[in-house]
Structure formats: C-alpha cells, structure tokens
Design a protein around this motif. Sequence first.
Motif, PDB file in Angstrom:
ATOM      1  N   UNK A  66       4.306  20.379  74.330  1.00  0.00           N
ATOM      2  CA  UNK A  66       4.872  20.984  75.531  1.00  0.00           C
ATOM      3  C   UNK A  66       3.843  21.841  76.260  1.00  0.00           C
ATOM      4  N   UNK A  67       3.117  22.686  75.506  1.00  0.00           N
ATOM      5  CA  UNK A  67       2.139  23.569  76.132  1.00  0.00           C
ATOM      6  C   UNK A  67       1.018  22.776  76.793  1.00  0.00           C
ATOM      7  N   UNK A  68       0.573  21.717  76.155  1.00  0.00           N
ATOM      8  CA  UNK A  68      -0.461  20.878  76.763  1.00  0.00           C
ATOM      9  C   UNK A  68       0.053  20.192  78.023  1.00  0.00           C
ATOM     10  N   UNK A  69       1.284  19.712  77.988  1.00  0.00           N
ATOM     11  CA  UNK A  69       1.863  19.047  79.152  1.00  0.00           C
ATOM     12  C   UNK A  69       1.977  20.004  80.335  1.00  0.00           C
ATOM     13  N   UNK A  70       2.277  21.273  80.049  1.00  0.00           N
ATOM     14  CA  UNK A  70       2.434  22.252  81.124  1.00  0.00           C
ATOM     15  C   UNK A  70       1.098  22.610  81.773  1.00  0.00           C
ATOM     16  N   UNK A  71      -0.011  22.491  80.989  1.00  0.00           N
ATOM     17  CA  UNK A  71      -1.303  22.925  81.509  1.00  0.00           C
ATOM     18  C   UNK A  71      -2.198  21.730  81.823  1.00  0.00           C
ATOM     19  N   UNK A  72      -2.697  21.107  80.790  1.00  0.00           N
ATOM     20  CA  UNK A  72      -3.618  19.975  80.956  1.00  0.00           C
ATOM     21  C   UNK A  72      -3.290  18.960  79.872  1.00  0.00           C
ATOM     22  N   UNK A  73      -2.510  17.967  80.260  1.00  0.00           N
ATOM     23  CA  UNK A  73      -1.952  17.048  79.271  1.00  0.00           C
ATOM     24  C   UNK A  73      -3.040  16.309  78.497  1.00  0.00           C
ATOM     25  N   UNK A  74      -2.764  16.084  77.228  1.00  0.00           N
ATOM     26  CA  UNK A  74      -3.651  15.282  76.402  1.00  0.00           C
ATOM     27  C   UNK A  74      -3.600  13.829  76.875  1.00  0.00           C
ATOM     28  N   UNK A  75      -4.579  13.035  76.468  1.00  0.00           N
ATOM     29  CA  UNK A  75      -4.651  11.642  76.887  1.00  0.00           C
ATOM     30  C   UNK A  75      -3.697  10.781  76.058  1.00  0.00           C
ATOM     31  N   UNK A  76      -3.387   9.563  76.535  1.00  0.00           N
ATOM     32  CA  UNK A  76      -2.593   8.641  75.725  1.00  0.00           C
ATOM     33  C   UNK A  76      -3.224   8.369  74.364  1.00  0.00           C
ATOM     34  N   UNK A  77      -4.561   8.377  74.299  1.00  0.00           N
ATOM     35  CA  UNK A  77      -5.219   8.153  73.013  1.00  0.00           C
ATOM     36  C   UNK A  77      -4.944   9.320  72.071  1.00  0.00           C
ATOM     37  N   UNK A  78      -4.942  10.556  72.591  1.00  0.00           N
ATOM     38  CA  UNK A  78      -4.527  11.713  71.789  1.00  0.00           C
ATOM     39  C   UNK A  78      -3.122  11.488  71.241  1.00  0.00           C
ATOM     40  N   UNK A  79      -2.216  11.084  72.142  1.00  0.00           N
ATOM     41  CA  UNK A  79      -0.833  10.867  71.736  1.00  0.00           C
ATOM     42  C   UNK A  79      -0.721   9.799  70.662  1.00  0.00           C
ATOM     43  N   UNK A  80      -1.487   8.731  70.800  1.00  0.00           N
ATOM     44  CA  UNK A  80      -1.422   7.641  69.824  1.00  0.00           C
ATOM     45  C   UNK A  80      -1.789   8.148  68.427  1.00  0.00           C
ATOM     46  N   UNK A  81      -2.881   8.901  68.332  1.00  0.00           N
ATOM     47  CA  UNK A  81      -3.297   9.434  67.031  1.00  0.00           C
ATOM     48  C   UNK A  81      -2.258  10.412  66.474  1.00  0.00           C
ATOM     49  N   UNK A  82      -1.747  11.276  67.337  1.00  0.00           N
ATOM     50  CA  UNK A  82      -0.781  12.281  66.887  1.00  0.00           C
ATOM     51  C   UNK A  82       0.532  11.632  66.460  1.00  0.00           C
ATOM     52  N   UNK A  83       1.011  10.658  67.231  1.00  0.00           N
ATOM     53  CA  UNK A  83       2.280  10.006  66.897  1.00  0.00           C
ATOM     54  C   UNK A  83       2.169   9.185  65.627  1.00  0.00           C
ATOM     55  N   UNK A  84       1.019   8.560  65.420  1.00  0.00           N
ATOM     56  CA  UNK A  84       0.816   7.817  64.179  1.00  0.00           C
ATOM     57  C   UNK A  84       0.888   8.763  62.988  1.00  0.00           C
ATOM     58  N   UNK A  85       0.333   9.976  63.145  1.00  0.00           N
ATOM     59  CA  UNK A  85       0.385  10.956  62.064  1.00  0.00           C
ATOM     60  C   UNK A  85       1.822  11.376  61.770  1.00  0.00           C
ATOM     61  N   UNK A  86       2.616  11.569  62.842  1.00  0.00           N
ATOM     62  CA  UNK A  86       4.026  11.920  62.654  1.00  0.00           C
ATOM     63  C   UNK A  86       4.762  10.833  61.867  1.00  0.00           C
ATOM     64  N   UNK A  87       4.486   9.579  62.201  1.00  0.00           N
ATOM     65  CA  UNK A  87       5.131   8.466  61.508  1.00  0.00           C
ATOM     66  C   UNK A  87       4.658   8.368  60.062  1.00  0.00           C
ATOM     67  N   UNK A  88       3.349   8.501  59.850  1.00  0.00           N
ATOM     68  CA  UNK A  88       2.798   8.376  58.496  1.00  0.00           C
ATOM     69  C   UNK A  88       3.294   9.490  57.574  1.00  0.00           C
ATOM     70  N   UNK A  89       3.495  10.689  58.137  1.00  0.00           N
ATOM     71  CA  UNK A  89       3.976  11.813  57.330  1.00  0.00           C
ATOM     72  C   UNK A  89       5.492  11.780  57.144  1.00  0.00           C
ATOM     73  N   UNK A  90       6.160  10.843  57.819  1.00  0.00           N
ATOM     74  CA  UNK A  90       7.609  10.745  57.691  1.00  0.00           C
ATOM     75  C   UNK A  90       8.363  11.823  58.447  1.00  0.00           C
ATOM     76  N   UNK A  91       7.685  12.499  59.384  1.00  0.00           N
ATOM     77  CA  UNK A  91       8.355  13.532  60.165  1.00  0.00           C
ATOM     78  C   UNK A  91       9.276  12.935  61.227  1.00  0.00           C
ATOM     79  N   UNK A  92       9.011  11.702  61.625  1.00  0.00           N
ATOM     80  CA  UNK A  92       9.922  10.920  62.459  1.00  0.00           C
ATOM     81  C   UNK A  92      10.069   9.547  61.820  1.00  0.00           C
ATOM     82  N   UNK A  93      11.235   8.949  61.975  1.00  0.00           N
ATOM     83  CA  UNK A  93      11.504   7.687  61.290  1.00  0.00           C
ATOM     84  C   UNK A  93      10.960   6.475  62.034  1.00  0.00           C
ATOM     85  N   UNK A  94      10.929   6.538  63.349  1.00  0.00           N
ATOM     86  CA  UNK A  94      10.517   5.378  64.131  1.00  0.00           C
ATOM     87  C   UNK A  94      10.079   5.818  65.521  1.00  0.00           C
ATOM     88  N   UNK A  95       9.647   4.846  66.322  1.00  0.00           N
ATOM     89  CA  UNK A  95       9.173   5.140  67.672  1.00  0.00           C
ATOM     90  C   UNK A  95      10.270   5.728  68.543  1.00  0.00           C
TER      91      UNK A  95
END
Length: 328
Positions: A155-184
């Motif tokens: 949220x804070x990044x989106x409000x100021x200077x959003x991260x790139x889609x590549x940032x999001x891809x790496x971060x979302x993959x980590x969320x999935x791998x850690x089981x913090x979210x179940x699916x896309x």
Amino acid sequence: MSVKFDRKSAMRATLTQEKKSVDERFARADAVLTSHPSGLASSPITTPERTFSAESSAAQGRLIVSAKLECTHENPLNARCIYDPDVVKELAASIATRGQMVPASAVAHPSIQGHYLLIDGHYRKKAAAAAGLQTMDLVVRQSEGEIELYRLSWLLNEERSAQSPLDNAFAWRKLLDKGLVQNEGKIAELLGISAATVNKTLALLNLPTAALDKMRERPAKFGVFTGYELTLAAKKIEESALLDLVNKIIAEDLSSREVSAIRAKIESGSTRKRKETSRQYKVQNNGQHIGSLKEWDSGKVALEVILINPKDRAALVAELKARFCIMK
C-alpha cells in the motif's frame, strides 16, 4: 519531434519532481494507515490514541524512534524486490544534505528485543547507510502478522512510487511458496486487483533466468502487458532471440502495443507453413508429351502420365511394382 534525454538526466528530473511532493505523498499514505490502526482489514477506530510524538500530523498516535541501522531489519515480505543504485545515490546525497525528511514505517521485531522490521523505507535505509549515517527514524506501528506486513508495504509503495510488475511477481511467488495465500485469487482479493493482472504478472517468472536478470536492470520498462507479451513470445523463439527482444524494449522504449505487434509477427512466421517449390520434368513418348515427373526438397516424388496403350500401361505398372517391391 521527440527529444530523448540520457538516463541520468531523466533520473535527475524524476527525482527533482519526486522531492517536491514527497512529504505530501507520504502523509497521504500515512493518513490511510492512521485510519486503520489495527490493520487494513479492520474498520477504522475512532477512539483517540495516546500521542507519543507530534512531529507530523500524519504520525500522531504512533511512536517515532531513532533506531540504529544495524537494529533495523528489512521486511522479509517487502513488496519491492529490485532497487535502482542510481536512486540510492541520489537519495543518499539528499539525506546527507537535508537529513531524513520522512520516518520509515516499521514494527517491533518479533524475535529480537529492541530491534525493528521495516514495513517500507528500504530505499531510505540503503541511502542512510550510503550517506554514512548510523541511525534512521522509524514510525513504529502495531504488528498484525506476516500477511499484513506485506499488504502495508504494498500500500505504501502504491501511494508513493509503485514497485514494478517484476517486483510484484517475486513478492507474490514468495507469498504463495510460504503458504500465506492459497492461490492467485487470494492475492487479487488481498490487494483489490484483478485475477487476470495477478496471473499475467506471475507468468513473468516463467521467462528464462537470463531474460529476468536483464529485466531487473530496468524493471520500469516492463509493465504488466509488455511483460505478458514477452512470455507469449518466449514460447515461440530461442532464448537468444528473446534476449534481443528484451534489449530492444529497453533501448527503444517500446510500448506494449509495439511489443504485441512484434510477438504477433513472430507467431505468424512460426505457424505459417513454408510453401515448397517443386522441380518438374516433362515426360514424353515418341515425341509426344504424356505427363510429368515432380520432385521436392522434402523428398516427395510424383509421377503422372497418361498411357493410352494398355500394354504400355501394364508394363510401366509392373516395372514400378518391381522397383518398389510392391506385392499384391
């Protein structure tokens, strides 16, 4: 007529504009969080909070501390994964001259007493270290768990200077791998974005490592749609050709529409069957044209003749059967 500035000039202009509104944008993002002191998933609490510092109106109600850099740890689920060294240098120069204008958001470290985990502010920490500072200012918030640690960072990044889609891809993959979210779909629900955007973004990680490494150098050049067009092109071309396309996007600042046209041309060329040209020879009998013999580079051979005389026809058929061992 368009004028292209060199990379440093463009970066300097961007940072100048960024500095003019940084306080305002930090305050706007902070105000959102102020209205959700127990996390974004909960309803705003209207009960007045105890005020620890009045350094800024947006920071009221939260503790501001000056923490040693060595006691300030990076967010393991930070929304931003890629950092531009030129931005760090520019920000370090600013901090060395003006000091840290806006505190970074953090929570108390869950396992190390007296230490903190950044929610955001990683650029500021890197810049502070580059400027030779030993401490940085932090706004300490109440911790709401790992998934909230990521969402606040996003949220804070989106409000100021959003991260790139590549940032999001790496971060979302980590969320999935850690089981913090179940699916896309859960990522889309968590962030309030479309499932299609999540799917297209995560598809970037299917690209070859060499392509991803090159994209990390200039992540801003690869929006969601440009990146997705690359993933489609990668299915049709060799890795070397894909790297050439990545370099072309960076060098020529291609739009997603231009990349789409290149990808469509690649797919058209790979699916169109190449027309084979035959070599033809006339077949004559007693000076009369009775047919033709054709051959192709693929190995195909075709003989077509007209023999009115039954004996001649029978003789030719028998010869061909013998030549190719054709049995009844």
